[in-house]
Design a protein around this motif. Sequence first.
Motif, short mmCIF file in Angstrom:
data_model
loop_
_atom_site.label_atom_id
_atom_site.label_comp_id
_atom_site.label_asym_id
_atom_site.label_seq_id
_atom_site.Cartn_x
_atom_site.Cartn_y
_atom_site.Cartn_z
N LEU A 167 -1.86 0.60 2.60
CA LEU A 167 -0.90 -0.48 2.43
C LEU A 167 -1.35 -1.77 3.10
O LEU A 167 -1.16 -2.87 2.58
N TYR A 168 -2.01 -1.64 4.27
CA TYR A 168 -2.50 -2.83 4.96
C TYR A 168 -3.49 -3.59 4.10
O TYR A 168 -3.49 -4.83 4.07
N ILE A 174 4.06 -5.41 -4.20
CA ILE A 174 3.18 -4.36 -3.70
C ILE A 174 3.93 -3.03 -3.79
O ILE A 174 5.10 -2.93 -3.38
N ARG A 226 -1.70 -5.39 1.26
CA ARG A 226 -1.07 -6.62 1.73
C ARG A 226 -2.10 -7.74 1.88
O ARG A 226 -1.82 -8.90 1.57
N GLU A 227 -3.30 -7.39 2.35
CA GLU A 227 -4.36 -8.39 2.47
C GLU A 227 -4.70 -8.98 1.10
O GLU A 227 -4.83 -10.20 0.94
N ALA A 255 -2.83 -8.92 -1.62
CA ALA A 255 -1.67 -9.63 -2.15
C ALA A 255 -1.58 -11.03 -1.56
O ALA A 255 -1.30 -12.01 -2.28
N ASP A 256 -1.82 -11.15 -0.28
CA ASP A 256 -1.78 -12.47 0.38
C ASP A 256 -2.90 -13.37 -0.14
O ASP A 256 -2.68 -14.55 -0.41
N ASN A 309 -7.67 -0.58 -4.38
CA ASN A 309 -7.92 -1.62 -3.38
C ASN A 309 -9.38 -1.68 -2.93
O ASN A 309 -9.70 -2.26 -1.90
#
Length: 328
Positions: free
Chosen positions: A37-38, A52, A41-42, A44-45, A8
């Motif tokens: 994970l946060y 994920i 998610r960013e 992925a969005d 990431n």
Amino acid sequence: MKLGVVGNGMIVSRLLEDVRQVPDIHVQAICVRQGSLYRGRELADRYSIREIYTEYPVFLSRTDIDTVYIGIISSLHYAYAKEALLAGKNVICEKPFTTEYDEAEELIRLARKKSLFLWEACKIPYAETFLAIKHNLGRAGAVKLVQCNYSRRSSRYDAYVTGKVLPAFDPTLSGGCLYDINMYNLHFVVALFGRPKWVRYAANLGYNGIDTSGVVTMGYDGFQAVCCGAKDSDSPCFAMVQGEKGSFYLEGPVSSGKRVLFTKDGEMEVLCEDGQAGTLTAEMREFARQLKSGDQPACYDMLGQTLLIMELLVVARKDAGIMFGTDM
């Protein structure tokens, strides 16, 4: 190509942005650490990634990806690439490909045995500026001197100076200048001229034995190649190939040079300007082409250069007395 991404960091963000320009690549999933994970998610969005994961074995077993992109800390490249190959996935591994030569050799053997694709994510062989020099090399006549300088002060260097050792400067995690910065210069020289007769590394070593900057010298028949790299200081980055009849000058780092000038008899010619310099688009487009067409010979041919680079990196590192976690 149905791509699953591991990591990431900045290079992953760069990849996700650039593969938007490659219609044959579809990012299906991303795998990050639980603590990140946060961030997963960013990403992925932002890039419309459906899946994920925080556990790598689950990521490999549950998703329908055919290819894994590994963009994590250097010391984990070998283990993650091997696990993906054993799971039947093609692999794109960020540089440095591995820490040790034997690790790279094992991964290549495994890929061949399982008839899988395995690529090192290195922009240089696919860059317009590099190809312009390669295809016009004969115009310079007999080569006499090659110079490369890739110097960029690391954003982690201030912390290092104060005693906080982050992965970029941690020898137990395969950090340092040679494996991060100067290896691009080695790739550039080897892609043009092949195996050197010898290699030496004079490194500036920090308090924990890691190289913060240094100079690799490689000997060829009739000429020398000098590769400077630094993570502790800045300077203009460039590459020069000097011949008896003319010379090439690449503006910028060899991994992202934007323009090539050719000079002969006092006349200067703009040989190439690359509007996509520094992006991963060209290499990813070529990887997708190879996979789609089943062009494994092209893949394995490039792995030959990857293996040679790993050999030279290990020789240079040990010449400077740099000890990694794999040596302990």
